[in-house]
Enzyme design. Structure first.
Site, PDB file in Angstrom:
ATOM      1  N   THR A 147     -22.464  80.460 -34.582  1.00  0.00           N
ATOM      2  CA  THR A 147     -21.116  80.038 -35.161  1.00  0.00           C
ATOM      3  C   THR A 147     -20.630  80.063 -36.238  1.00  0.00           C
ATOM      4  O   THR A 147     -19.506  80.373 -36.685  1.00  0.00           O
ATOM      5  CB  THR A 147     -21.283  78.506 -34.535  1.00  0.00           C
ATOM      6  OG1 THR A 147     -21.519  78.494 -32.984  1.00  0.00           O
ATOM      7  CG2 THR A 147     -19.970  77.783 -34.966  1.00  0.00           C
ATOM      8  N   SER A 157     -26.963  82.872 -30.850  1.00  0.00           N
ATOM      9  CA  SER A 157     -28.601  82.609 -30.805  1.00  0.00           C
ATOM     10  C   SER A 157     -29.215  82.782 -29.615  1.00  0.00           C
ATOM     11  O   SER A 157     -30.366  82.903 -29.611  1.00  0.00           O
ATOM     12  CB  SER A 157     -28.817  81.565 -31.802  1.00  0.00           C
ATOM     13  OG  SER A 157     -28.707  80.333 -31.244  1.00  0.00           O
ATOM     14  N   THR A 194     -27.144  77.885 -34.274  1.00  0.00           N
ATOM     15  CA  THR A 194     -27.745  76.869 -34.197  1.00  0.00           C
ATOM     16  C   THR A 194     -28.508  76.506 -33.027  1.00  0.00           C
ATOM     17  O   THR A 194     -29.614  75.737 -33.204  1.00  0.00           O
ATOM     18  CB  THR A 194     -27.138  75.718 -34.581  1.00  0.00           C
ATOM     19  OG1 THR A 194     -26.065  75.395 -33.626  1.00  0.00           O
ATOM     20  CG2 THR A 194     -26.430  75.541 -35.770  1.00  0.00           C
TER      21      THR A 194
HETATM   22  N1  ASP Z   1     -23.814  79.271 -29.781  1.00  0.00           N
HETATM   23  C1  ASP Z   1     -24.069  79.289 -31.161  1.00  0.00           C
HETATM   24  C2  ASP Z   1     -25.412  79.967 -31.352  1.00  0.00           C
HETATM   25  O1  ASP Z   1     -26.581  79.194 -31.098  1.00  0.00           O
HETATM   26  C3  ASP Z   1     -24.162  77.783 -31.667  1.00  0.00           C
HETATM   27  C4  ASP Z   1     -24.320  77.836 -33.099  1.00  0.00           C
HETATM   28  O2  ASP Z   1     -24.187  79.077 -33.735  1.00  0.00           O
HETATM   29  O3  ASP Z   1     -24.295  76.705 -33.541  1.00  0.00           O
HETATM   30  O4  ASP Z   1     -25.129  81.153 -31.782  1.00  0.00           O
END
Ligand code: ASP
Length: 326
Positions: A14, A57, A90
């Protein structure tokens, strides 16, 4: 005075969110784009940047984590480099950070960060988090603390941090002991140290198959049965006690050489080793040859995967886990 050199590895998430033609926000910003958003960082560190992946991720698994770990280790071996920052989605950030914590043995800091709000949203937290992660990696006070996670002004140990919510910038917390430190007015302050620093083990390749089961009250053993039938090398079970069926399946699996690790289902705390001695209770499970983990089941899975892929023996694996709270 020469500023410390920080090497930034970007992987997407993100924090690198970019508006696509479809209207979706997906990873797309490069390391250069991210750093352009935080000019004051140049007063604190010299920066080197490297785009490793640019994915959400969910697409980062143990093989990609191993690639990141090796890259971080090699970069940190350069005398000039003070620390490494990894930007990461995340969703699996905690698992990647813990992977590097158990594999890369450098005294220099590796600091993970990400964002809960993408750059299209009001008050997106990515630039601030990245700025803080770079300050943390540049700080001499961050040495010998293992892998760190900087989110929402706090500095956490990869050993204790958990993600507790889907969207709030305050989602990353260290239950029980709190964060190690904080960043305020462009300065890094530490109040705690990690409970322990353990040896690290870097496998050549990821060869082991390890999964995690989380049986609930009165579960009929479907999860454990299905996982063991898939032919795992190791299984992590988040539970405090087992009924007869689960116990028999796991005991039989151990007799076939499957490593069984038990972990707290609560995101913190250690199994009770002197209290629940009844059949299927924690102390009894350890007597039977199960290994207990002092971290969450998710982190225990990463560690068991690393240990088995590196070819550690049962005794070495048990000692590595049990040293967490020695
Ligand atoms: N969908 C995102 C990921 O895990 C969530 C984030 O980056 O906070 O890549």
């Amino acid at each position: 005075m020469t500023l410390p050199l920080v090497h930034v590895l970007t992987t997407g998430g993100t924090i690198a969110g970019k508006l696509q033609a479809s209207g979706e926000v997906a990873p797309g910003l490069t390391a250069e784009d991210l750093l352009e958003r935080i000019p004051p960082v140049r007063n604190h560190a010299r920066l080197r940047i490297e785009n490793v992946f640019n994915v959400a991720s969910a697409f980062i698994g143990p093989e990609e984590m191993l690639q990141l770990a090796r890259r971080a280790r090699d970069v940190l071996a350069e005398p000039d480099v003070a620390g490494v920052v990894v930007t990461h989605g995340t969703g699996t950030l905690i698992q990647s950070a813990y992977f590097l914590d158990v594999t890369v043995g450098s005294p220099k800091p590796i600091v993970f960060t990400g964002a809960m709000r993408n750059p299209m949203m009001l008050s997106d937290d990515g630039p601030g988090n990245l700025f803080h992660a770079i300050l943390t990696a540049a700080s001499p006070a961050s040495r010998d603390l293992g892998v760190l996670v900087t989110m929402s002004n706090h500095i956490h140990s990869a050993q204790t941090v958990v993600k507790t919510q889907t969207s709030t910038p305050g989602a990353f917390v260290s239950r029980e002991f709190g964060p190690l430190g904080t960043i305020q007015e462009e300065r890094v302050y530490y109040a705690n140290r990690p409970y322990s620093r353990l040896r690290t083990v870097m496998p050549e390749r990821i060869t082991a198959r390890v999964e995690r089961a989380s049986p609930d009250a009165g579960s009929k053993g479907f999860q454990i049965r299905a996982l063991l039938a898939a032919g795992l090398d190791g299984i992590v079970v988040e539970a405090q006690r087992f009924g007869d069926d689960d116990l028999k399946m796991l005991t039989d699996a151990m007799a076939r050489g499957v490593r069984v690790v038990i972990a707290s289902p609560y995101g913190a705390g250690r199994p009770h080793l002197g209290t629940y001695r009844h059949k299927g209770g924690e102390a009894h499970l350890v007597e039977l040859g199960m290994i207990y983990s002092g971290s969450t089941g998710q982190k225990a899975r990463i560690k068991l995967l690393v240990a088995l892929s590196a070819g550690l023996s049962f005794d070495e694996i048990r000692d590595w886990f049990h040293a967490e709270w020695a």
